[in-house]
Design a protein around this motif. Structure first.
Motif, PDB file in Angstrom:
ATOM      1  N   TYR A 157       0.802  -1.229   0.038  1.00 54.63           N
ATOM      2  CA  TYR A 157      -0.075   0.042  -0.050  1.00 54.63           C
ATOM      3  C   TYR A 157       0.917   1.274   0.062  1.00 54.63           C
ATOM      4  O   TYR A 157       0.750   2.163  -0.706  1.00 54.63           O
ATOM      5  CB  TYR A 157      -0.819  -0.255   1.124  1.00 54.63           C
ATOM      6  N   LYS A 158       1.995   1.234   0.790  1.00 54.72           N
ATOM      7  CA  LYS A 158       2.721   2.328   0.724  1.00 54.72           C
ATOM      8  C   LYS A 158       3.381   2.731  -0.652  1.00 54.72           C
ATOM      9  O   LYS A 158       3.610   3.837  -0.753  1.00 54.72           O
ATOM     10  CB  LYS A 158       3.757   2.281   1.925  1.00 54.72           C
ATOM     11  N   SER A 159       3.916   1.513  -1.102  1.00 46.95           N
ATOM     12  CA  SER A 159       4.393   1.737  -2.441  1.00 46.95           C
ATOM     13  C   SER A 159       3.661   2.335  -3.486  1.00 46.95           C
ATOM     14  O   SER A 159       4.097   3.113  -4.455  1.00 46.95           O
ATOM     15  CB  SER A 159       4.956   0.220  -3.054  1.00 46.95           C
ATOM     16  N   VAL A 160       2.202   2.140  -3.484  1.00 43.12           N
ATOM     17  CA  VAL A 160       1.371   2.596  -4.311  1.00 43.12           C
ATOM     18  C   VAL A 160       1.022   4.061  -3.996  1.00 43.12           C
ATOM     19  O   VAL A 160       1.020   4.847  -4.815  1.00 43.12           O
ATOM     20  CB  VAL A 160       0.104   1.573  -4.284  1.00 43.12           C
ATOM     21  N   PHE A 161       0.594   4.338  -2.803  1.00 47.25           N
ATOM     22  CA  PHE A 161       0.048   5.630  -2.358  1.00 47.25           C
ATOM     23  C   PHE A 161       1.214   6.594  -1.858  1.00 47.25           C
ATOM     24  O   PHE A 161       0.864   7.877  -1.722  1.00 47.25           O
ATOM     25  CB  PHE A 161      -0.915   5.553  -1.413  1.00 47.25           C
ATOM     26  N   GLY A 162       2.350   6.103  -1.462  1.00 49.30           N
ATOM     27  CA  GLY A 162       3.440   6.910  -0.705  1.00 49.30           C
ATOM     28  C   GLY A 162       3.185   7.063   0.522  1.00 49.30           C
ATOM     29  O   GLY A 162       4.233   7.687   1.328  1.00 49.30           O
ATOM     30  N   ASN A 163       2.254   6.735   1.438  1.00 48.30           N
ATOM     31  CA  ASN A 163       2.341   7.119   2.614  1.00 48.30           C
ATOM     32  C   ASN A 163       1.023   5.995   3.107  1.00 48.30           C
ATOM     33  O   ASN A 163       0.352   5.701   2.535  1.00 48.30           O
ATOM     34  CB  ASN A 163       1.600   8.492   2.867  1.00 48.30           C
ATOM     35  N   ILE A 164       0.915   6.003   4.498  1.00 45.89           N
ATOM     36  CA  ILE A 164       0.091   5.063   5.338  1.00 45.89           C
ATOM     37  C   ILE A 164      -0.112   5.391   6.665  1.00 45.89           C
ATOM     38  O   ILE A 164       0.916   5.756   7.365  1.00 45.89           O
ATOM     39  CB  ILE A 164       0.372   3.540   4.832  1.00 45.89           C
ATOM     40  N   GLU A 165      -1.401   5.293   7.368  1.00 49.32           N
ATOM     41  CA  GLU A 165      -1.477   5.389   8.823  1.00 49.32           C
ATOM     42  C   GLU A 165      -2.215   4.264   9.075  1.00 49.32           C
ATOM     43  O   GLU A 165      -3.161   3.753   8.450  1.00 49.32           O
ATOM     44  CB  GLU A 165      -2.382   6.484   8.760  1.00 49.32           C
ATOM     45  N   ILE A 166      -1.726   3.498  10.338  1.00 52.10           N
ATOM     46  CA  ILE A 166      -2.252   2.240  10.558  1.00 52.10           C
ATOM     47  C   ILE A 166      -3.135   2.315  12.037  1.00 52.10           C
ATOM     48  O   ILE A 166      -2.394   3.086  12.908  1.00 52.10           O
ATOM     49  CB  ILE A 166      -1.175   1.219  10.767  1.00 52.10           C
ATOM     50  N   ASP A 167      -4.272   1.852  12.025  1.00 47.80           N
ATOM     51  CA  ASP A 167      -4.864   1.832  13.313  1.00 47.80           C
ATOM     52  C   ASP A 167      -5.073   0.501  13.487  1.00 47.80           C
ATOM     53  O   ASP A 167      -5.936  -0.270  12.730  1.00 47.80           O
ATOM     54  CB  ASP A 167      -6.104   2.834  13.252  1.00 47.80           C
ATOM     55  N   LYS A 168      -5.165   0.145  14.754  1.00 46.38           N
ATOM     56  CA  LYS A 168      -5.609  -1.334  15.447  1.00 46.38           C
ATOM     57  C   LYS A 168      -6.805  -1.298  15.977  1.00 46.38           C
ATOM     58  O   LYS A 168      -6.718  -0.338  16.930  1.00 46.38           O
ATOM     59  CB  LYS A 168      -4.497  -1.956  16.093  1.00 46.38           C
ATOM     60  N   ILE A 169      -7.887  -2.072  15.695  1.00 49.35           N
ATOM     61  CA  ILE A 169      -8.946  -1.890  16.107  1.00 49.35           C
ATOM     62  C   ILE A 169      -9.264  -3.092  17.071  1.00 49.35           C
ATOM     63  O   ILE A 169      -9.308  -4.394  16.377  1.00 49.35           O
ATOM     64  CB  ILE A 169     -10.196  -1.878  15.190  1.00 49.35           C
ATOM     65  N   MET A 170      -9.183  -3.112  18.261  1.00 50.58           N
ATOM     66  CA  MET A 170      -9.465  -4.283  19.061  1.00 50.58           C
ATOM     67  C   MET A 170     -10.791  -4.865  19.422  1.00 50.58           C
ATOM     68  O   MET A 170     -11.073  -6.100  19.444  1.00 50.58           O
ATOM     69  CB  MET A 170      -8.818  -4.054  20.580  1.00 50.58           C
ATOM     70  N   LYS A 171     -11.825  -4.016  19.158  1.00 50.10           N
ATOM     71  CA  LYS A 171     -13.122  -4.237  19.179  1.00 50.10           C
ATOM     72  C   LYS A 171     -13.745  -4.909  18.164  1.00 50.10           C
ATOM     73  O   LYS A 171     -14.648  -4.331  17.460  1.00 50.10           O
ATOM     74  CB  LYS A 171     -14.027  -3.160  19.901  1.00 50.10           C
ATOM     75  N   ASN A 172     -13.005  -5.986  17.603  1.00 50.22           N
ATOM     76  CA  ASN A 172     -13.563  -6.694  16.495  1.00 50.22           C
ATOM     77  C   ASN A 172     -12.956  -8.070  16.616  1.00 50.22           C
ATOM     78  O   ASN A 172     -12.201  -8.260  17.176  1.00 50.22           O
ATOM     79  CB  ASN A 172     -12.806  -6.060  15.038  1.00 50.22           C
ATOM     80  N   LEU A 173     -13.702  -9.048  16.063  1.00 50.50           N
ATOM     81  CA  LEU A 173     -13.410 -10.433  16.018  1.00 50.50           C
ATOM     82  C   LEU A 173     -13.225 -10.961  14.761  1.00 50.50           C
ATOM     83  O   LEU A 173     -13.896 -11.146  13.973  1.00 50.50           O
ATOM     84  CB  LEU A 173     -14.650 -11.362  16.676  1.00 50.50           C
ATOM     85  N   PRO A 174     -11.761 -11.318  14.314  1.00 51.07           N
ATOM     86  CA  PRO A 174     -10.773 -11.017  15.128  1.00 51.07           C
ATOM     87  C   PRO A 174     -10.202  -9.511  15.167  1.00 51.07           C
ATOM     88  O   PRO A 174     -10.862  -8.736  14.289  1.00 51.07           O
ATOM     89  CB  PRO A 174      -9.416 -11.807  14.577  1.00 51.07           C
ATOM     90  N   PRO A 175      -9.468  -8.739  16.142  1.00 46.98           N
ATOM     91  CA  PRO A 175      -8.706  -7.649  16.033  1.00 46.98           C
ATOM     92  C   PRO A 175      -8.231  -7.619  14.712  1.00 46.98           C
ATOM     93  O   PRO A 175      -7.704  -8.441  14.299  1.00 46.98           O
ATOM     94  CB  PRO A 175      -7.607  -7.714  17.184  1.00 46.98           C
ATOM     95  N   ALA A 176      -8.193  -6.242  14.137  1.00 48.36           N
ATOM     96  CA  ALA A 176      -8.035  -6.002  12.579  1.00 48.36           C
ATOM     97  C   ALA A 176      -7.449  -4.798  12.530  1.00 48.36           C
ATOM     98  O   ALA A 176      -7.360  -3.822  13.537  1.00 48.36           O
ATOM     99  CB  ALA A 176      -9.242  -6.042  11.773  1.00 48.36           C
ATOM    100  N   TYR A 177      -6.831  -4.336  11.456  1.00 49.63           N
ATOM    101  CA  TYR A 177      -6.078  -3.022  11.331  1.00 49.63           C
ATOM    102  C   TYR A 177      -7.013  -2.363  10.198  1.00 49.63           C
ATOM    103  O   TYR A 177      -7.517  -2.934   9.150  1.00 49.63           O
ATOM    104  CB  TYR A 177      -4.878  -3.296  10.781  1.00 49.63           C
ATOM    105  N   VAL A 178      -6.929  -1.054  10.123  1.00 47.10           N
ATOM    106  CA  VAL A 178      -7.375  -0.079   9.133  1.00 47.10           C
ATOM    107  C   VAL A 178      -6.580   0.502   8.603  1.00 47.10           C
ATOM    108  O   VAL A 178      -5.461   1.473   9.351  1.00 47.10           O
ATOM    109  CB  VAL A 178      -8.449   0.971   9.779  1.00 47.10           C
ATOM    110  N   PHE A 179      -5.806   0.519   7.405  1.00 47.67           N
ATOM    111  CA  PHE A 179      -4.917   1.000   6.811  1.00 47.67           C
ATOM    112  C   PHE A 179      -5.587   2.280   6.122  1.00 47.67           C
ATOM    113  O   PHE A 179      -6.535   2.129   5.096  1.00 47.67           O
ATOM    114  CB  PHE A 179      -4.248   0.185   5.744  1.00 47.67           C
TER     115      PHE A 179
END
Length: 197
Positions: A157-179
């Motif tokens: 994703y970083k190579s395509v868009f040049g930047n990325i912000e990562i959030d980890k969401i614990m209140k999900n089954l399983p816990p997941a990331y939002v890029f």
């Protein structure tokens, strides 16, 4: 509960299409939708599933906006298409056809692209084509928002868009990331990778 069971069964039967066994939680759905720019006019959703996130995205959008949501799984698409909102265009086609459907509706660029596509289990060529098309059709300052269950594709994703912000969401089954990636102009400097947990 019926929706969760139906989603689970589709995840078991067609994992390569669905990419997970569980629907996104309310917390996850809200977190993703809040990253969509407020009052967005044009948004695309890739791998919309049964519309659990779609409804929250619509809440963020302009009253005269258009949300084009792609879902190839038959049963999930049926549930998605039953959402009663004239701004929603549900499409039972692969996300590879995003460019074709944007042209069909005379849309050159969009404010945000939200994806829950399971790129980790998808063909590399298809993944590259969808990400390149996403970058092409985002307006400057627009956001590409990706739901993932691992950090494996961060560099992609970083190579395509040049930047990325990562959030980890614990209140999900399983816990997941939002890029979240922002479409930058050619003259803007690229922000560094930023992680929030």
């Amino acid at each position: 509960m019926r929706e969760e069971v139906s989603f689970f069964l589709q995840g078991i039967k067609k994992f390569r299409e669905v990419g997970t066994l569980t629907r996104s939680s309310t917390a996850m759905s809200k977190e993703i939708a809040l990253k969509v720019p407020s009052q967005s006019k044009y948004v695309v959703e890739l791998g919309a599933g049964d519309g659990v996130i779609t409804r929250y995205i619509l809440d963020q959008m302009s009253p005269d906006g258009i949300l084009i949501a792609f879902e190839i799984n038959e049963k999930l698409y049926k549930a998605l298409s039953e959402i009663n909102d004239p701004r929603l265009i549900a499409v039972k086609e692969s996300a590879e056809k995003m460019e074709e459907f944007l042209a069909l509706h005379d849309i050159d660029s969009v404010d945000a692209i939200v994806s829950a596509l399971p790129f980790i289990v998808m063909d590399k060529h298809v993944t590259d084509q969808i990400l390149a098309s996403s970058n092409k059709h985002l307006r400057e300052g627009g956001k590409y928002i990706q739901l993932n269950y691992a950090k494996k594709l961060v560099k992609k994703y970083k190579s395509v868009f040049g930047n990325i912000e990562i959030d980890k969401i614990m209140k999900n089954l399983p816990p997941a990331y939002v890029f979240t990636c922002i479409k930058m102009s050619e003259v803007e400097s690229k922000p560094t990778l930023k992680t929030q947990v």
